[in-house]
Design a protein around this motif. Structure first.
Motif, PDB file in Angstrom:
ATOM      1  N   GLY A  89      59.060  -6.702 -26.876  1.00 17.88           N
ATOM      2  CA  GLY A  89      60.429  -7.016 -27.033  1.00 17.88           C
ATOM      3  C   GLY A  89      60.827  -8.125 -26.274  1.00 17.88           C
ATOM      4  N   HIS A  90      62.170  -8.811 -26.650  1.00 20.29           N
ATOM      5  CA  HIS A  90      62.496 -10.014 -25.935  1.00 20.29           C
ATOM      6  C   HIS A  90      64.122  -9.954 -26.044  1.00 20.29           C
ATOM      7  N   ILE A  91      64.691 -10.703 -25.121  1.00 25.50           N
ATOM      8  CA  ILE A  91      66.109 -10.652 -25.067  1.00 25.50           C
ATOM      9  C   ILE A  91      66.392 -12.190 -25.405  1.00 25.50           C
ATOM     10  N   THR A  92      67.501 -12.390 -26.380  1.00 30.01           N
ATOM     11  CA  THR A  92      67.989 -13.859 -26.663  1.00 30.01           C
ATOM     12  C   THR A  92      69.287 -13.848 -26.439  1.00 30.01           C
ATOM     13  N   GLY A  93      70.058 -14.322 -25.472  1.00 35.90           N
ATOM     14  CA  GLY A  93      71.569 -14.355 -25.434  1.00 35.90           C
ATOM     15  C   GLY A  93      71.684 -12.993 -25.207  1.00 35.90           C
ATOM     16  N   THR A  94      72.795 -12.363 -26.220  1.00 33.35           N
ATOM     17  CA  THR A  94      73.300 -10.963 -26.212  1.00 33.35           C
ATOM     18  C   THR A  94      72.187 -10.055 -27.366  1.00 33.35           C
ATOM     19  N   VAL A  95      71.309 -10.479 -27.793  1.00 41.68           N
ATOM     20  CA  VAL A  95      70.656  -9.667 -28.757  1.00 41.68           C
ATOM     21  C   VAL A  95      69.401  -9.323 -28.207  1.00 41.68           C
ATOM     22  N   MET A  96      69.021  -8.050 -28.354  1.00 45.38           N
ATOM     23  CA  MET A  96      67.849  -7.410 -27.717  1.00 45.38           C
ATOM     24  C   MET A  96      66.978  -6.857 -28.817  1.00 45.38           C
ATOM     25  N   ARG A  97      65.719  -7.277 -29.131  1.00 42.61           N
ATOM     26  CA  ARG A  97      64.763  -6.757 -29.948  1.00 42.61           C
ATOM     27  C   ARG A  97      63.669  -5.994 -29.477  1.00 42.61           C
ATOM     28  N   LEU A  98      63.441  -4.841 -29.767  1.00 43.21           N
ATOM     29  CA  LEU A  98      62.479  -3.981 -29.511  1.00 43.21           C
ATOM     30  C   LEU A  98      61.564  -3.679 -30.554  1.00 43.21           C
ATOM     31  N   GLU A  99      60.166  -3.355 -30.376  1.00 49.23           N
ATOM     32  CA  GLU A  99      59.344  -3.098 -31.525  1.00 49.23           C
ATOM     33  C   GLU A  99      58.378  -2.243 -30.769  1.00 49.23           C
ATOM     34  N   TYR A 100      57.962  -1.230 -31.763  1.00 46.92           N
ATOM     35  CA  TYR A 100      56.979  -0.089 -31.329  1.00 46.92           C
ATOM     36  C   TYR A 100      55.814  -0.283 -32.325  1.00 46.92           C
ATOM     37  N   TYR A 101      54.362  -0.410 -31.944  1.00 50.45           N
ATOM     38  CA  TYR A 101      53.429  -0.593 -33.064  1.00 50.45           C
ATOM     39  C   TYR A 101      52.542   0.468 -32.455  1.00 50.45           C
ATOM     40  N   LEU A 102      51.985   1.032 -33.638  1.00 47.89           N
ATOM     41  CA  LEU A 102      50.805   2.003 -33.620  1.00 47.89           C
ATOM     42  C   LEU A 102      49.668   1.688 -34.447  1.00 47.89           C
ATOM     43  N   SER A 103      48.455   1.516 -33.629  1.00 46.95           N
ATOM     44  CA  SER A 103      47.407   0.924 -34.047  1.00 46.95           C
ATOM     45  C   SER A 103      47.704  -0.559 -34.842  1.00 46.95           C
ATOM     46  N   GLY A 104      48.370  -1.200 -34.532  1.00 46.54           N
ATOM     47  CA  GLY A 104      48.716  -2.561 -34.886  1.00 46.54           C
ATOM     48  C   GLY A 104      49.815  -2.541 -35.860  1.00 46.54           C
ATOM     49  N   ASP A 105      50.270  -1.546 -36.345  1.00 46.07           N
ATOM     50  CA  ASP A 105      51.195  -1.632 -37.243  1.00 46.07           C
ATOM     51  C   ASP A 105      52.458  -1.077 -36.715  1.00 46.07           C
ATOM     52  N   LEU A 106      53.690  -2.150 -37.379  1.00 40.90           N
ATOM     53  CA  LEU A 106      55.114  -1.976 -37.067  1.00 40.90           C
ATOM     54  C   LEU A 106      55.545  -0.636 -37.304  1.00 40.90           C
ATOM     55  N   VAL A 107      56.060   0.552 -36.279  1.00 39.35           N
ATOM     56  CA  VAL A 107      56.558   1.914 -36.832  1.00 39.35           C
ATOM     57  C   VAL A 107      57.904   1.651 -36.677  1.00 39.35           C
ATOM     58  N   VAL A 108      58.653   1.347 -35.505  1.00 40.18           N
ATOM     59  CA  VAL A 108      59.917   1.249 -35.263  1.00 40.18           C
ATOM     60  C   VAL A 108      60.470  -0.016 -34.716  1.00 40.18           C
ATOM     61  N   GLY A 109      61.483  -0.553 -35.175  1.00 41.90           N
ATOM     62  CA  GLY A 109      62.169  -1.698 -34.652  1.00 41.90           C
ATOM     63  C   GLY A 109      63.519  -1.482 -34.299  1.00 41.90           C
ATOM     64  N   TRP A 110      64.203  -2.145 -33.163  1.00 42.97           N
ATOM     65  CA  TRP A 110      65.469  -1.853 -32.650  1.00 42.97           C
ATOM     66  C   TRP A 110      66.133  -3.121 -32.476  1.00 42.97           C
ATOM     67  N   ASP A 111      67.259  -3.351 -33.023  1.00 40.53           N
ATOM     68  CA  ASP A 111      68.058  -4.564 -33.074  1.00 40.53           C
ATOM     69  C   ASP A 111      69.436  -4.185 -32.033  1.00 40.53           C
ATOM     70  N   MET A 112      69.590  -4.524 -30.925  1.00 39.94           N
ATOM     71  CA  MET A 112      70.565  -3.995 -30.295  1.00 39.94           C
ATOM     72  C   MET A 112      71.749  -5.366 -29.737  1.00 39.94           C
ATOM     73  N   THR A 113      72.738  -5.029 -29.881  1.00 44.06           N
ATOM     74  CA  THR A 113      73.877  -6.105 -29.594  1.00 44.06           C
ATOM     75  C   THR A 113      74.909  -5.403 -28.618  1.00 44.06           C
ATOM     76  N   ARG A 114      75.593  -6.410 -28.018  1.00 46.21           N
ATOM     77  CA  ARG A 114      76.580  -5.753 -27.060  1.00 46.21           C
ATOM     78  C   ARG A 114      77.697  -5.200 -27.851  1.00 46.21           C
ATOM     79  N   PRO A 115      78.425  -4.106 -27.645  1.00 42.95           N
ATOM     80  CA  PRO A 115      79.287  -3.628 -28.290  1.00 42.95           C
ATOM     81  C   PRO A 115      80.486  -4.510 -28.311  1.00 42.95           C
ATOM     82  N   TYR A 116      81.443  -4.589 -29.241  1.00 49.01           N
ATOM     83  CA  TYR A 116      82.668  -5.389 -29.737  1.00 49.01           C
ATOM     84  C   TYR A 116      83.792  -4.944 -28.717  1.00 49.01           C
TER      85      TYR A 116
END
Length: 561
Positions: free
Chosen positions: A534-561
């Motif tokens: 994962g990585h945080i850029t500004g106020t956007v956070m990206r998380l990724e979960y890989y199983l045996s090299g394949d992307l299984v779940v991705g999360w894009d998070m931002t601060r609530p308005y």
């Protein structure tokens, strides 16, 4: 000035006045003529917290104006000038005393009390009354008043000339009822307030009866028939005065205690009326706010947006409508802001890429109001709050932009070899010549990083988790642990234990393991079969979960308005 504020200006052309004659003969016909003593004028600045202003007439009469809390939105310079005489006042018994209050036309959200340092004993066949004369002397209005052996008190709802005097039944019938009320409502209000203003020494049953009669005869009927913005605000002001009755009654602690004890005996009846009023008025405010918001979308303008915010603020600051009722009917600030016809944006910004400690750099930023469906924003005045890590500013926070939203502050680094973080929050400011100004909830946050700084990410994030096409709400809580580590706790609220990551100094996220608590965490090694990145850029956070090299779940998070 928005349309509602324009209404307040027009409505406020009614005020109170006084007469120089002490004769019991019928006054001559024609408009009254007010003569003031400008050499005796006094001025004070009073704001939302309330305050007092005192002046003394040439004859030694002392005048005190008491403005209760929440009567004014912002700070206003108020001038009180004693009146020498009033010719042709339509009160055959003459006046007790009077003052001119400015700025003329100022409408109070709650009534103030003018205390005149002259006794007003009972007089045969005459009634003590408060009165008001508008600036053009075209309207003489009746208001509530009460006298004692030491002083006379008069209710003040809007500014011009205010006073008290004695009139016959015929005189009083010729005076106009305060605006926003029917004749019956006006009579109920004045009769109840006359009783309440002189409540000290009265039987508790008289106090209780007057208080409930005021609600039943004026407060509730005004709310029931309110069908326009103006009528709704009139009804709100009447309720606010009724709800804050104690502010008008107490000459001293004994008076206040006696009054509070009397009304305390009918708490259940008072609470029933409060609940009935709120359940009646809250949906009307919701309708009015939505109608003004729709007009703002159809014809975008700052005036239309101001009406939306003015209505919301009027009902909820202070909370005349209780928070739970606000939320139930969607008139709480968060709901209104989510549905608002415009949002505040940053149009332009400039700051040197590197900040030095020896020479400051100018941070130039321009804010604008962007209406729905438009691509260009409108410059608006903004209050800017700013703070920073390893940063020095050339002015105090908060500070105001110019009328077009342009703002400048000098910034330098305390240590040029260390990272600099600058946090900015701009909020729309609404101003009115009569009501003052207030900082609205229409805001935009921004963070600037210089000299190698990383985002400040501590707090709550919300977003969506995407699991091979299945989307679900998710949250991230970023906090600092007791041992100084930055932890990122992820959870969907659907299943499973929370997943815990550590935020590295370069903004990357390392998976630590799973926990069912956001407080305690035990290190857990990651199985070799899967990994997180994962990585945080500004106020956007990206998380990724890989199983045996394949992307299984991705999360894009931002601060609530």
């Amino acid at each position: 000035m928005n349309r509602i504020c324009t209404w307040l200006c027009a409505l406020a052309c009614c005020a109170l006045a006084a007469c120089g004659s002490g004769s019991d003969e019928a006054p001559p016909s024609g408009p009254p003529v007010v003569t003031i003593d400008t050499s005796r004028a006094a001025t004070a600045t009073i704001g939302a917290a309330g305050g007092t202003l005192a002046a003394t007439g040439a004859d030694g009469t002392a005048y005190t104006l008491t403005v209760p809390p929440d009567a004014l939105v912002g700070e206003i310079a108020i001038t009180m000038t004693p009146v020498r005489r009033i010719d042709r006042l339509p009160l055959s018994g003459g006046m007790v005393g009077a003052v001119q209050l400015q700025p003329s036309g100022l409408q109070l959200a709650r009534m103030a009390v003018l205390t005149i340092g002259q006794p007003a004993p009972a007089r045969a066949a005459l009634t003590l009354t408060g009165f008001g004369i508008d600036e053009a002397a075209t309207r003489v209005e009746r208001s509530a008043a009460a006298g004692s052996e030491a002083a006379t008190r008069v209710l003040v709802g809007h500014f011009s000339t205010h006073g008290a005097g004695y009139g016959s039944a015929q005189d009083l019938a010729s005076l106009e009822i305060p605006p926003g009320r029917t004749d019956a409502e006006g009579e109920a209000f004045i009769e109840a307030m006359d009783t309440l203003l002189s409540a000290y020494g009265r039987a508790p049953t008289a106090i209780q009866s007057a208080y409930l009669d005021w609600f039943d005869g004026a407060v509730l009927p005004m709310a029931q028939r309110a069908a326009t913005d103006v009528e709704l605000l009139d009804a709100l002001r009447e309720y606010a005065d009724w709800n804050g009755f104690a502010l008008y009654v107490a000459d001293d602690e004994a008076s206040l205690d006696a009054f509070s004890a009397a009304v305390g005996e009918i708490d259940a009846l008072v609470e029933e009326r409060i609940a009935a009023w709120q359940s009646l008025v809250a949906p009307k405010f919701r309708t009015a706010i939505r109608a003004n918001n729709d007009r703002c979308r159809a014809e975008p303008s700052l005036a239309a947006l101001s009406n939306v915010l003015f209505l919301q603020r009027s009902a909820t600051v202070p909370p005349w409508i209780r928070p739970a009722v606000q939320e139930a009917h969607g008139i709480d600030l968060n709901t209104v802001l989510r549905e608002l016809c415009a949002r505040l944006v940053v149009d332009q910004r400039s700051l040197a890429e590197r900040l030095e400690s020896t020479a400051p750099s100018d941070l130039d930023i321009t804010y604008g109001l962007l209406f729905e469906g438009q691509t260009e924003s409108q410059g608006v005045p903004v209050q800017v709050s700013f703070s920073g890590g390893n940063a020095r500013f050339g002015r105090e926070s908060p500070a105001n932009s110019d009328i077009a939203g342009a703002f400048t502050v000098a910034v330098s680094a305390l240590d040029a070899d260390q990272a600099v973080t600058i946090d900015l929050k701009g909020c729309l400011v609404l101003e009115d010549a009569l009501l003052g100004h207030w900082v609205t909830g229409v805001c935009v946050d921004e963070q600037l990083l210089r000299n190698g700084g990383l985002p400040r990410v501590e707090g709550w994030y919300e977003g969506t988790s995407n699991n091979r096409g299945y989307a679900a709400p998710a949250t991230l809580h970023v906090r600092q642990s007791a041992d100084g580590r930055m932890l990122v706790i992820f959870g969907t609220g659907v299943c499973c234990a929370d997943k815990v990551f550590e935020l590295g100094p370069d903004g990357t996220l390392g998976f630590l393991g799973e926990s069912t608590s956001n407080v305690d965490f035990t290190w857990a090694p990651s199985p070799a079969a899967y990994h997180y990145s994962g990585h945080i850029t500004g106020t956007v956070m990206r998380l990724e979960y890989y199983l045996s090299g394949d992307l299984v779940v991705g999360w894009d998070m931002t601060r609530p308005y």
